[in-house]
Design a protein around this motif. Sequence first.
Motif, PDB file in Angstrom:
ATOM      1  N   THR A  35       0.769  -1.244   0.000  1.00 32.34           N
ATOM      2  CA  THR A  35       0.000   0.000   0.000  1.00 32.34           C
ATOM      3  C   THR A  35       0.800   1.295   0.000  1.00 32.34           C
ATOM      4  O   THR A  35       0.324   2.300  -0.515  1.00 32.34           O
ATOM      5  N   ASP A  36       1.986   1.301   0.608  1.00 27.01           N
ATOM      6  CA  ASP A  36       2.641   2.577   0.875  1.00 27.01           C
ATOM      7  C   ASP A  36       3.456   3.158  -0.271  1.00 27.01           C
ATOM      8  O   ASP A  36       3.689   4.363  -0.296  1.00 27.01           O
ATOM      9  N   ALA A  37       3.916   2.334  -1.185  1.00 25.37           N
ATOM     10  CA  ALA A  37       4.600   2.880  -2.365  1.00 25.37           C
ATOM     11  C   ALA A  37       3.530   3.548  -3.230  1.00 25.37           C
ATOM     12  O   ALA A  37       2.361   3.176  -3.193  1.00 25.37           O
ATOM     13  N   ASP A  38       3.922   4.544  -4.004  1.00 26.94           N
ATOM     14  CA  ASP A  38       2.944   5.256  -4.829  1.00 26.94           C
ATOM     15  C   ASP A  38       3.425   5.315  -6.270  1.00 26.94           C
ATOM     16  O   ASP A  38       4.361   6.057  -6.561  1.00 26.94           O
ATOM     17  N   PRO A  39       2.854   4.510  -7.157  1.00 26.74           N
ATOM     18  CA  PRO A  39       1.752   3.573  -6.939  1.00 26.74           C
ATOM     19  C   PRO A  39       2.236   2.310  -6.219  1.00 26.74           C
ATOM     20  O   PRO A  39       3.414   1.955  -6.293  1.00 26.74           O
ATOM     21  N   ALA A  40       1.309   1.639  -5.556  1.00 24.63           N
ATOM     22  CA  ALA A  40       1.649   0.422  -4.811  1.00 24.63           C
ATOM     23  C   ALA A  40       2.077  -0.680  -5.774  1.00 24.63           C
ATOM     24  O   ALA A  40       1.474  -0.866  -6.828  1.00 24.63           O
ATOM     25  N   PHE A  84      10.936   4.892  -9.307  1.00 27.35           N
ATOM     26  CA  PHE A  84      10.315   5.342  -8.063  1.00 27.35           C
ATOM     27  C   PHE A  84      11.171   6.357  -7.311  1.00 27.35           C
ATOM     28  O   PHE A  84      10.887   6.660  -6.159  1.00 27.35           O
ATOM     29  N   HIS A  87       9.309   9.026  -5.649  1.00 30.83           N
ATOM     30  CA  HIS A  87       8.216   8.602  -4.770  1.00 30.83           C
ATOM     31  C   HIS A  87       8.683   7.875  -3.520  1.00 30.83           C
ATOM     32  O   HIS A  87       7.927   7.772  -2.554  1.00 30.83           O
TER      33      HIS A  87
END
Length: 109
Positions: A35-40, A84, A87
């Motif tokens: 959930t915490d990475a953006d996007p997951a 990433f 992010h």
Amino acid sequence: MVRFACVLLLSFGASTAFAMDDAAILEQGRKLFQTDADPACAICHTLADAGTKGKIGPVLDELKPSEERVLNALKNGKGGMPPFVDHLTVDQMKILAKYVSTVTGGNKP
């Protein structure tokens, strides 16, 4: 002596990711993946340990990527996967790489 140790840690770029024990790294890595990475990561990737069934990216349980391979993909992107670097922090990328390579068996020689 303490001052020398602090200087030594600073000069070698001590990382928060490696100050944590393995269980904490895996727990935080799972959370980043789900959930915490953006996007997951879970949106695109299937990974049994995370309970995810993504259909866009490779099935990581089959790919069994090494820590280095995951870190490279996170930093530079790969195929349709974006980088990433804007992010996630370097420590978060290292934690994710350690998590994925560990739970898939990609860190075994």
